[in-house]
Design an enzyme around this catalytic site. Structure first.
Site, PDB file in Angstrom:
ATOM      1  N   HIS A 209      59.465 -31.245  62.849  1.00  0.00           N
ATOM      2  CA  HIS A 209      59.598 -29.802  63.045  1.00  0.00           C
ATOM      3  C   HIS A 209      59.795 -29.021  61.753  1.00  0.00           C
ATOM      4  O   HIS A 209      59.790 -27.808  61.765  1.00  0.00           O
ATOM      5  CB  HIS A 209      60.744 -29.497  64.014  1.00  0.00           C
ATOM      6  CG  HIS A 209      62.104 -29.732  63.421  1.00  0.00           C
ATOM      7  ND1 HIS A 209      62.602 -30.975  63.204  1.00  0.00           N
ATOM      8  CD2 HIS A 209      63.042 -28.867  62.982  1.00  0.00           C
ATOM      9  CE1 HIS A 209      63.803 -30.888  62.668  1.00  0.00           C
ATOM     10  NE2 HIS A 209      64.101 -29.618  62.513  1.00  0.00           N
TER      11      HIS A 209
HETATM   12  C1  UD1 Z   1      66.519 -25.242  63.905  1.00  0.00           C
HETATM   13  C2  UD1 Z   1      67.345 -25.464  62.653  1.00  0.00           C
HETATM   14  C3  UD1 Z   1      67.108 -26.872  62.122  1.00  0.00           C
HETATM   15  C4  UD1 Z   1      67.358 -27.908  63.204  1.00  0.00           C
HETATM   16  C5  UD1 Z   1      66.473 -27.581  64.407  1.00  0.00           C
HETATM   17  C6  UD1 Z   1      66.692 -28.568  65.538  1.00  0.00           C
HETATM   18  C7  UD1 Z   1      67.712 -23.470  61.252  1.00  0.00           C
HETATM   19  C8  UD1 Z   1      67.368 -22.850  59.952  1.00  0.00           C
HETATM   20  N1  UD1 Z   1      66.977 -24.531  61.593  1.00  0.00           N
HETATM   21  O1  UD1 Z   1      65.160 -25.291  63.521  1.00  0.00           O
HETATM   22  O2  UD1 Z   1      67.995 -27.113  61.061  1.00  0.00           O
HETATM   23  O3  UD1 Z   1      67.044 -29.181  62.704  1.00  0.00           O
HETATM   24  O4  UD1 Z   1      66.794 -26.254  64.856  1.00  0.00           O
HETATM   25  O5  UD1 Z   1      65.817 -28.332  66.584  1.00  0.00           O
HETATM   26  O6  UD1 Z   1      68.595 -22.995  61.930  1.00  0.00           O
HETATM   27  N2  UD1 Z   1      61.625 -22.112  69.828  1.00  0.00           N
HETATM   28  C9  UD1 Z   1      61.342 -22.126  71.171  1.00  0.00           C
HETATM   29  N3  UD1 Z   1      62.351 -22.372  72.045  1.00  0.00           N
HETATM   30  C10 UD1 Z   1      63.628 -22.581  71.622  1.00  0.00           C
HETATM   31  C11 UD1 Z   1      63.909 -22.549  70.252  1.00  0.00           C
HETATM   32  C12 UD1 Z   1      62.899 -22.327  69.375  1.00  0.00           C
HETATM   33  O7  UD1 Z   1      60.200 -21.936  71.592  1.00  0.00           O
HETATM   34  O8  UD1 Z   1      64.511 -22.811  72.482  1.00  0.00           O
HETATM   35  C13 UD1 Z   1      60.523 -21.892  68.883  1.00  0.00           C
HETATM   36  C14 UD1 Z   1      60.373 -20.449  68.470  1.00  0.00           C
HETATM   37  O9  UD1 Z   1      59.023 -20.140  68.318  1.00  0.00           O
HETATM   38  C15 UD1 Z   1      61.039 -20.396  67.114  1.00  0.00           C
HETATM   39  C16 UD1 Z   1      60.737 -21.769  66.551  1.00  0.00           C
HETATM   40  O10 UD1 Z   1      60.739 -22.632  67.697  1.00  0.00           O
HETATM   41  O11 UD1 Z   1      60.557 -19.343  66.333  1.00  0.00           O
HETATM   42  C17 UD1 Z   1      61.764 -22.205  65.575  1.00  0.00           C
HETATM   43  O12 UD1 Z   1      63.072 -22.173  66.164  1.00  0.00           O
HETATM   44  P1  UD1 Z   1      64.390 -21.951  65.274  1.00  0.00           P
HETATM   45  O13 UD1 Z   1      65.603 -22.124  66.080  1.00  0.00           O
HETATM   46  O14 UD1 Z   1      64.246 -20.713  64.492  1.00  0.00           O
HETATM   47  O15 UD1 Z   1      64.338 -23.112  64.211  1.00  0.00           O
HETATM   48  P2  UD1 Z   1      64.018 -24.646  64.436  1.00  0.00           P
HETATM   49  O16 UD1 Z   1      62.722 -24.901  63.749  1.00  0.00           O
HETATM   50  O17 UD1 Z   1      64.200 -25.079  65.854  1.00  0.00           O
END
Ligand code: UD1
Length: 366
Positions: A209
């Site tokens: 990811h």
């Molecule tokens: C976040 C953490 C990372 C951790 C990871 C575990 C930060 C900077 N990063 O990264 O350290 O290892 O979580 O999973 O905080 N999205 C969904 N559904 C959700 C959550 C996210 O569709 O429930 C999608 C969205 O498009 C979002 C993207 O995933 O923009 C990224 O999600 P985000 O929580 O911003 O960061 P992660 O890449 O999950």
């Protein structure tokens, strides 16, 4: 002592589960130790958030800030605004943040500016890579925290080197591993097991990811094709993180041993890990869990904030090249991969240590 416990993402929920379990057990002897659980809503999908509360028996949060997705700035700002309004209802004596995600840093900043002391669980990890948002989150959070709970002696040393006084640093072990020990007897066979007729050590697990691995379509596609070719005799199970799914056209890859599936629940994922040949990942937390389960872990990163998983555990950093994948796989198949040991204090009792220290702190403060 009133505590706020902050959690926003899947790894946070795993880390707080044991803390909350221990606090609930302690309540009858120390009723003065109360907590509010604050879910920032950074992860909101059922797969990443909802299920895990039920599986890990985490009580319903007292507040959900429902911030959802967004750019780093937007997400951080929304969490800060949300937590600030929670603090308007009442202020805790201590704010507990865990790990290194945006929710961790955002709430630490708000607590700090509101004059609330902060305890950081999993403090002091450093990758030295400021290109990772998590490293920025770690450094900012540690720079404004009051109490530091570390998973390793190296993390304690890192903090001390940066000027944190030793009497504020508590080496307690790893709460994520507490949760693993507590639930290891409840790991659940996922349905992919029977669908593919999986067998012990006859498949690999892949999780990706990080922006450095998933944001360049060509790089990701090449890596997936190479991995699938090198591991042609094995199934590769790839639970796809929403971030990866949102960016990448899975239909471009048709190799028959590569199976794209929805994110698995915690109990199902760890069932698969426990019986796998190895795990290929860019996650930090997974390299800790594989170390404890003694499963070979190939981490697709140039650095790690968790060097003990390499020096003591079963983890190695590899590049995404065919040669690196091939060499590692051969070593594993030939039984030449290191067996690894379990790092000090990763014994399932870290939350007990933290709660004992919190009680001491509360006695000293009152
Ligand atoms: C976040 C953490 C990372 C951790 C990871 C575990 C930060 C900077 N990063 O990264 O350290 O290892 O979580 O999973 O905080 N999205 C969904 N559904 C959700 C959550 C996210 O569709 O429930 C999608 C969205 O498009 C979002 C993207 O995933 O923009 C990224 O999600 P985000 O929580 O911003 O960061 P992660 O890449 O999950």
């Amino acid at each position: 002592m009133n505590l706020d416990i902050i959690a926003g993402t899947r790894p946070n929920f795993i880390k707080i589960a044991s803390l909350i379990y221990t606090l609930d057990k302690t309540k009858k002897d120390f009723p003065e130790l109360q907590y509010r659980l604050i879910h920032t809503g950074q992860h909101y999908n059922l797969e990443l958030s909802g299920n895990i509360f039920d599986e890990l028996k985490i009580p319903k949060p007292h507040f959900n800030l429902n911030v959802g997705s967004g750019s780093h700035g937007e997400q951080t700002a929304k969490i800060m605004l949300g937590y600030e309004s929670v603090l308007k209802t009442s202020k805790p004596n201590l704010c507990i943040v865990v790990g290194d995600v945006n929710s961790t840093m955002a709430c630490a900043i708000v607590a700090s500016k509101s004059g609330i002391p902060i305890a950081h669980v999993e403090a002091g990890l450093r990758s030295g890579d400021m290109g990772m948002p998590e490293e920025i989150n770690r450094i900012i959070t540690d720079s404004i925290s009051t109490y530091f709970f570390t998973t390793t002696k190296q993390a304690s040393k890192n903090l001390n080197k940066e000027g944190t006084p030793l009497n504020k640093i508590y080496f307690v072990g790893n709460t994520m591993i507490d949760t693993l020990y507590r639930f290891r007897k409840s790991f659940k066979k996922p349905k992919i097991w029977s669908e593919l007729k999986l067998e012990e050590k006859k498949y690999l697990i892949l999780t990706l990811h990080r922006p450095s691995n998933v944001d360049n379509d060509l790089k990701l596609e090449t890596f997936l094709k190479d991995l699938s070719e090198v591991c042609r005799d094995y199934h590769i199970i790839f639970p796809v993180h929403p971030r990866t799914k949102n960016r990448f056209k899975i239909s471009n890859i048709t190799n028959s041993n590569l199976h794209f599936i929805d994110p698995l629940s915690y109990l199902e994922f760890n069932f698969l890990v426990k019986h796998s040949l190895c795990v290929v990942t860019d996650s930090g937390g997974i390299s800790e869990e594989t170390t404890v389960m003694r499963i070979p872990c190939l981490t697709l990163r140039e650095n790690t904030e968790r060097p003990e998983t390499i020096d003591i555990g079963t983890n190695e950093l590899i590049r995404t090249t065919k040669t690196d994948i091939e060499n590692s796989l051969n070593k594993i198949i030939n039984g030449e991969w290191k067996k690894g040991e379990i790092p000090e204090l990763w014994d399932g009792k870290s939350a007990d240590r933290i709660v004992k220290i919190l009680i001491e702190i509360s006695k000293n403060e009152s």
